[in-house]
Design a protein around this motif. Sequence first.
Motif, PDB file in Angstrom:
ATOM      1  N   PRO A 151      20.565  61.478   3.844  1.00 41.47           N
ATOM      2  CA  PRO A 151      21.829  62.221   3.775  1.00 41.47           C
ATOM      3  C   PRO A 151      21.657  63.681   3.355  1.00 41.47           C
ATOM      4  CG  PRO A 151      22.066  60.096   2.682  1.00 41.47           C
ATOM      5  CD  PRO A 151      20.613  60.235   3.056  1.00 41.47           C
ATOM      6  N   LEU A 152      20.644  64.001   2.581  1.00 40.63           N
ATOM      7  CA  LEU A 152      20.452  65.386   2.151  1.00 40.63           C
ATOM      8  C   LEU A 152      19.958  66.294   3.277  1.00 40.63           C
ATOM      9  CD1 LEU A 152      19.106  64.844  -1.453  1.00 40.63           C
ATOM     10  CD2 LEU A 152      21.253  65.916  -0.777  1.00 40.63           C
ATOM     11  N   SER A 153      19.431  65.704   4.341  1.00 45.85           N
ATOM     12  CA  SER A 153      18.989  66.534   5.464  1.00 45.85           C
ATOM     13  C   SER A 153      20.178  67.243   6.116  1.00 45.85           C
ATOM     14  CB  SER A 153      18.218  65.703   6.486  1.00 45.85           C
ATOM     15  OG  SER A 153      19.066  64.755   7.098  1.00 45.85           O
ATOM     16  N   GLU A 154      21.382  66.680   5.959  1.00 44.96           N
ATOM     17  CA  GLU A 154      22.595  67.316   6.496  1.00 44.96           C
ATOM     18  C   GLU A 154      22.829  68.703   5.906  1.00 44.96           C
ATOM     19  OE1 GLU A 154      25.764  64.661   5.514  1.00 44.96           O
ATOM     20  OE2 GLU A 154      25.037  63.075   6.836  1.00 44.96           O
ATOM     21  N   VAL A 155      22.340  68.935   4.686  1.00 39.07           N
ATOM     22  CA  VAL A 155      22.516  70.238   4.042  1.00 39.07           C
ATOM     23  C   VAL A 155      21.184  70.976   3.910  1.00 39.07           C
ATOM     24  CG1 VAL A 155      24.658  69.660   2.842  1.00 39.07           C
ATOM     25  CG2 VAL A 155      22.464  69.184   1.734  1.00 39.07           C
ATOM     26  N   GLY A 156      20.210  70.591   4.729  1.00 37.86           N
ATOM     27  CA  GLY A 156      18.935  71.305   4.766  1.00 37.86           C
ATOM     28  C   GLY A 156      18.060  71.101   3.547  1.00 37.86           C
ATOM     29  N   VAL A 157      18.159  69.928   2.924  1.00 42.54           N
ATOM     30  CA  VAL A 157      17.339  69.625   1.750  1.00 42.54           C
ATOM     31  C   VAL A 157      16.453  68.430   2.066  1.00 42.54           C
ATOM     32  CG1 VAL A 157      17.364  68.884  -0.661  1.00 42.54           C
ATOM     33  CG2 VAL A 157      19.053  70.545   0.131  1.00 42.54           C
ATOM     34  N   GLN A 158      15.138  68.621   1.896  1.00 40.26           N
ATOM     35  CA  GLN A 158      14.210  67.505   2.075  1.00 40.26           C
ATOM     36  C   GLN A 158      13.989  66.816   0.738  1.00 40.26           C
ATOM     37  OE1 GLN A 158      10.087  68.192   3.002  1.00 40.26           O
ATOM     38  NE2 GLN A 158      10.000  70.090   1.833  1.00 40.26           N
ATOM     39  N   VAL A 159      13.780  65.517   0.787  1.00 42.21           N
ATOM     40  CA  VAL A 159      13.556  64.723  -0.414  1.00 42.21           C
ATOM     41  C   VAL A 159      12.094  64.298  -0.456  1.00 42.21           C
ATOM     42  CG1 VAL A 159      14.174  62.610  -1.654  1.00 42.21           C
ATOM     43  CG2 VAL A 159      15.927  63.863  -0.376  1.00 42.21           C
ATOM     44  N   LEU A 160      11.441  64.611  -1.559  1.00 45.23           N
ATOM     45  CA  LEU A 160      10.065  64.195  -1.799  1.00 45.23           C
ATOM     46  C   LEU A 160      10.085  63.312  -3.040  1.00 45.23           C
ATOM     47  CD1 LEU A 160       8.345  67.671  -1.290  1.00 45.23           C
ATOM     48  CD2 LEU A 160       8.626  65.831   0.383  1.00 45.23           C
ATOM     49  N   SER A 161       9.690  62.061  -2.880  1.00 39.88           N
ATOM     50  CA  SER A 161       9.816  61.120  -3.991  1.00 39.88           C
ATOM     51  C   SER A 161       8.463  60.597  -4.442  1.00 39.88           C
ATOM     52  CB  SER A 161      10.713  59.952  -3.592  1.00 39.88           C
ATOM     53  OG  SER A 161      10.183  59.278  -2.477  1.00 39.88           O
TER      54      SER A 161
END
Length: 177
Positions: free
Chosen positions: A156-166
């Motif tokens: 869902p964060l890709s919609e606002v141009g944010v990648q998630v690294l976990s």
Amino acid sequence: MLTDALTDLAREVDARCRLTGEFTLRSGAVSQEYFDKYRFEADPLLLRRVAEAMVTLLPSETQVLGGLELGGVPIATVLSSLTGLPLGLVRKQAKTYGTCRLIEGAEVAGRRVVLVEDVISTGGAARAAAEELRRRDAQVDTVVCAIDRFDGEPHPLSEVGVQVLSVLTKRQLDAVR
């Protein structure tokens, strides 16, 4: 595939933090399990291991760590200590007294800020923080987290141009049970 060290970390985080029952998440969704991040954040040795695993996830262009209130703050503080990167503490909403600031600590305007979060389910808190920081002229395109519960593509964060690294995903935690 997890390394031996990450598998050991996953086992310890899972054993310490996974609770079963009925829990309402920040998003409003109801879940039969919950990852109580305070159980690892309150243990200085386990908190450090999680933060050490995050160090390798940080993009090389990171200029400021943005610790999200409340769970991201302990991790971001240790991460700042490990890397020497300045820390901005990101409130859910600006104070109504004193400095009336949303971000305490490091200046973010014109700088690349990587958000630091504890557990992400839908990314609502990280989304709100990214949007607020961008309004303050920060460059925000990455969030690092201890546990990403989201299982699917696209995030869902890709919609606002944010990648998630976990450090760990729910799927990885499930695999070590």
